[in-house]
Design a protein around this motif. Structure first.
Motif, PDB file in Angstrom:
ATOM      1  N   SER A 151       0.847  -1.187   0.000  1.00 24.49           N
ATOM      2  CA  SER A 151       0.000   0.000   0.000  1.00 24.49           C
ATOM      3  C   SER A 151       0.885   1.240   0.000  1.00 24.49           C
ATOM      4  O   SER A 151       1.656   1.470   0.937  1.00 24.49           O
ATOM      5  CB  SER A 151      -0.878   0.003   1.247  1.00 24.49           C
ATOM      6  OG  SER A 151      -1.361   1.316   1.456  1.00 24.49           O
ATOM      7  N   PRO A 197     -10.949   1.311   8.174  1.00 22.86           N
ATOM      8  CA  PRO A 197     -10.271   2.039   7.115  1.00 22.86           C
ATOM      9  C   PRO A 197      -9.964   3.487   7.498  1.00 22.86           C
ATOM     10  O   PRO A 197     -10.691   4.097   8.270  1.00 22.86           O
ATOM     11  CB  PRO A 197     -11.286   1.985   5.964  1.00 22.86           C
ATOM     12  CG  PRO A 197     -12.606   1.794   6.608  1.00 22.86           C
ATOM     13  CD  PRO A 197     -12.348   0.985   7.839  1.00 22.86           C
ATOM     14  N   GLY A 198      -8.896   4.011   6.960  1.00 24.64           N
ATOM     15  CA  GLY A 198      -8.556   5.416   7.178  1.00 24.64           C
ATOM     16  C   GLY A 198      -7.083   5.682   7.412  1.00 24.64           C
ATOM     17  O   GLY A 198      -6.598   6.756   7.065  1.00 24.64           O
ATOM     18  N   GLY A 235      -2.662  -4.064   8.894  1.00 24.61           N
ATOM     19  CA  GLY A 235      -1.915  -4.707   9.973  1.00 24.61           C
ATOM     20  C   GLY A 235      -1.232  -6.002   9.594  1.00 24.61           C
ATOM     21  O   GLY A 235      -0.880  -6.795  10.469  1.00 24.61           O
ATOM     22  N   HIS A 271      -8.320   1.136  -4.112  1.00 23.35           N
ATOM     23  CA  HIS A 271      -9.226   0.903  -2.983  1.00 23.35           C
ATOM     24  C   HIS A 271      -9.913   2.232  -2.675  1.00 23.35           C
ATOM     25  O   HIS A 271      -9.303   3.134  -2.095  1.00 23.35           O
ATOM     26  CB  HIS A 271      -8.386   0.390  -1.789  1.00 23.35           C
ATOM     27  CG  HIS A 271      -9.152   0.258  -0.516  1.00 23.35           C
ATOM     28  ND1 HIS A 271      -8.540   0.042   0.695  1.00 23.35           N
ATOM     29  CD2 HIS A 271     -10.483   0.308  -0.257  1.00 23.35           C
ATOM     30  CE1 HIS A 271      -9.455  -0.030   1.654  1.00 23.35           C
ATOM     31  NE2 HIS A 271     -10.639   0.142   1.102  1.00 23.35           N
ATOM     32  N   LEU A 314       0.183   4.084   0.631  1.00 20.85           N
ATOM     33  CA  LEU A 314      -0.155   5.040   1.686  1.00 20.85           C
ATOM     34  C   LEU A 314       1.045   5.273   2.611  1.00 20.85           C
ATOM     35  O   LEU A 314       1.222   6.374   3.144  1.00 20.85           O
ATOM     36  CB  LEU A 314      -1.341   4.491   2.491  1.00 20.85           C
ATOM     37  CG  LEU A 314      -1.962   5.388   3.542  1.00 20.85           C
ATOM     38  CD1 LEU A 314      -2.521   6.645   2.894  1.00 20.85           C
ATOM     39  CD2 LEU A 314      -3.083   4.659   4.286  1.00 20.85           C
ATOM     40  N   ASP A 345      -4.662   3.648  -2.098  1.00 19.63           N
ATOM     41  CA  ASP A 345      -5.735   3.994  -1.156  1.00 19.63           C
ATOM     42  C   ASP A 345      -6.279   5.402  -1.406  1.00 19.63           C
ATOM     43  O   ASP A 345      -5.550   6.385  -1.277  1.00 19.63           O
ATOM     44  CB  ASP A 345      -5.205   3.910   0.278  1.00 19.63           C
ATOM     45  CG  ASP A 345      -5.004   2.470   0.720  1.00 19.63           C
ATOM     46  OD1 ASP A 345      -5.977   1.694   0.673  1.00 19.63           O
ATOM     47  OD2 ASP A 345      -3.864   2.129   1.098  1.00 19.63           O
ATOM     48  N   GLY A 399       1.274  -2.150   4.021  1.00 19.26           N
ATOM     49  CA  GLY A 399       1.765  -0.781   3.878  1.00 19.26           C
ATOM     50  C   GLY A 399       2.986  -0.554   4.728  1.00 19.26           C
ATOM     51  O   GLY A 399       4.128  -0.686   4.266  1.00 19.26           O
ATOM     52  N   SER A 400       2.748  -0.237   6.012  1.00 16.31           N
ATOM     53  CA  SER A 400       3.869   0.099   6.906  1.00 16.31           C
ATOM     54  C   SER A 400       4.861  -1.057   7.042  1.00 16.31           C
ATOM     55  O   SER A 400       6.059  -0.824   7.212  1.00 16.31           O
ATOM     56  CB  SER A 400       3.330   0.509   8.274  1.00 16.31           C
ATOM     57  OG  SER A 400       2.407  -0.448   8.756  1.00 16.31           O
ATOM     58  N   ASP A 442      -6.574  -6.444   4.124  1.00 18.78           N
ATOM     59  CA  ASP A 442      -5.922  -5.130   4.178  1.00 18.78           C
ATOM     60  C   ASP A 442      -5.913  -4.602   5.609  1.00 18.78           C
ATOM     61  O   ASP A 442      -6.977  -4.362   6.189  1.00 18.78           O
ATOM     62  CB  ASP A 442      -6.724  -4.184   3.262  1.00 18.78           C
ATOM     63  CG  ASP A 442      -6.106  -2.797   3.127  1.00 18.78           C
ATOM     64  OD1 ASP A 442      -5.034  -2.547   3.704  1.00 18.78           O
ATOM     65  OD2 ASP A 442      -6.725  -1.962   2.427  1.00 18.78           O
ATOM     66  N   GLY A 498      -0.681   1.561   9.448  1.00 24.94           N
ATOM     67  CA  GLY A 498       0.012   1.322  10.712  1.00 24.94           C
ATOM     68  C   GLY A 498      -0.857   0.920  11.887  1.00 24.94           C
ATOM     69  O   GLY A 498      -0.420   1.003  13.032  1.00 24.94           O
ATOM     70  N   HIS A 538      -1.091  -1.254  -4.320  1.00 28.56           N
ATOM     71  CA  HIS A 538      -2.370  -0.958  -3.663  1.00 28.56           C
ATOM     72  C   HIS A 538      -2.457   0.561  -3.458  1.00 28.56           C
ATOM     73  O   HIS A 538      -1.580   1.172  -2.865  1.00 28.56           O
ATOM     74  CB  HIS A 538      -2.445  -1.706  -2.332  1.00 28.56           C
ATOM     75  CG  HIS A 538      -3.762  -1.562  -1.643  1.00 28.56           C
ATOM     76  ND1 HIS A 538      -4.885  -2.290  -1.998  1.00 28.56           N
ATOM     77  CD2 HIS A 538      -4.155  -0.762  -0.612  1.00 28.56           C
ATOM     78  CE1 HIS A 538      -5.893  -1.956  -1.205  1.00 28.56           C
ATOM     79  NE2 HIS A 538      -5.489  -1.017  -0.364  1.00 28.56           N
TER      80      HIS A 538
HETATM   81  C1  DX5 Z   1      -6.259   1.620   5.471  1.00 24.88           C
HETATM   82  C2  DX5 Z   1      -5.783   1.263   4.088  1.00 24.88           C
HETATM   83  C3  DX5 Z   1      -4.659   0.316   4.046  1.00 24.88           C
HETATM   84  C4  DX5 Z   1      -3.397   0.769   4.745  1.00 24.88           C
HETATM   85  C5  DX5 Z   1      -2.759  -0.477   5.288  1.00 24.88           C
HETATM   86  O1  DX5 Z   1      -7.497   2.217   5.382  1.00 24.88           O
HETATM   87  O2  DX5 Z   1      -6.846   0.708   3.336  1.00 24.88           O
HETATM   88  O3  DX5 Z   1      -4.383  -0.081   2.704  1.00 24.88           O
HETATM   89  O4  DX5 Z   1      -2.479   1.436   3.931  1.00 24.88           O
HETATM   90  O5  DX5 Z   1      -1.652  -0.105   6.019  1.00 24.88           O
HETATM   91  P1  DX5 Z   1      -0.895  -1.104   6.989  1.00 24.88           P
HETATM   92  O6  DX5 Z   1      -0.431  -2.267   6.167  1.00 24.88           O
HETATM   93  O7  DX5 Z   1       0.211  -0.267   7.522  1.00 24.88           O
HETATM   94  O8  DX5 Z   1      -1.876  -1.518   8.050  1.00 24.88           O
END
Ligand code: DX5
Ligand code: ZN
Length: 223
Positions: free
Chosen positions: A10, A144-145, A180, A69, A12, A37, A200-201, A178, A148, A35
């Motif tokens: 992701s 969502p939002g 954590g 997404h 993000l 976001d 993502g993180s 999606d 991390g 991905h």
């Molecule tokens: C949250 C996003 C995710 C986010 C996941 O609303 O949809 O795609 O980037 O980030 P991690 O993998 O860090 O939880």
């Protein structure tokens, strides 16, 4: 019917000041898709990127699938904009569309693959009458939002149930998760039935993306 595992970083959590380079690096490191976001400060309490950034990545030379997404409401106008901007998958939350079946069809009519995204509290029954239209089901394992956040463990049971439903369809549908996901839990997430992993993180927060992806693949292979 199962599909090969795919890891979808992701962006993000990428460095937006160097986005093209970050995407190139993570794809060279072995990621399968990007991905993307999209948040509107209305459906979710955060604001991110839109179709212009998606076309910018395509113009930069990104050829990998882009997994959009949408965390926005309404969805139909943006579906059209993202199809034009080069999206491969376009997924949205059923709560954000007035007419879920119509929005799913719209994604197909515009030549992209569609997906439905279920929040942690959204029941799997929203899939009941649209499974035949779907290319992908995305289960949120956080609210969502934001990147991390901690993986919500109840997602594992939900995944097992979703897997059973998707296996009853005689056509492969991706089961994506999606939120954590990291090296420590990706194996469990696969064992529960997922085949597509948004991270993502856990990827962009490390210094060596190739090494992190290698460790994730090793966990997936051991599942
Ligand atoms: C949250 C996003 C995710 C986010 C996941 O609303 O949809 O795609 O980037 O980030 P991690 O993998 O860090 O939880
Ligand atoms: Zn996402």
């Amino acid at each position: 019917m199962s599909l090969p595992d795919q890891i979808a970083p992701s962006i993000l959590s990428a460095d937006f000041a160097r986005l093209g380079e970050e995407v190139d690096t993570v794809l060279e490191a072995g990621a399968d898709m990007v991905h993307f976001d999209v948040m509107d400060y209305h459906y979710v309490p955060n604001l991110t990127i839109g179709p212009l950034v998606c076309s910018a990545l395509r113009n930069h030379g990104v050829t990998a699938p882009i997994d959009v997404h949408l965390m926005v409401t309404p969805v139909d106008e943006l579906i059209a904009d993202f199809a034009k901007a080069g999206a491969s998958y376009i997924s949205f939350h059923p709560e954000a569309s007035q007419h879920v079946h119509r929005s799913l069809k719209l994604v197909h009519d515009l030549g992209c693959k569609n997906g439905l995204v279920l929040n942690p509290a959204t029941p799997l029954s929203v899939l009941d009458h649209v499974l035949d239209e779907l290319d992908l089901v995305l289960l949120m394992s956080v609210n969502p939002g934001f990147g991390g956040q901690e993986f919500i463990p109840q997602t594992l049971d939900k995944l097992r149930e979703a897997r059973t439903r998707l296996d009853a369809v005689d056509r492969p549908i991706r089961l994506e998760v999606d939120g954590g996901i990291k090296v420590d839990n990706i194996r469990q997430v696969k064992q529960a039935g997922a085949d597509t992993f948004v991270c993502g993180s856990a990827i962009f927060g490390t210094s060596d993306y190739a090494e992190t992806l290698r460790a994730m693949r090793e966990e997936l292979a051991a599942a």
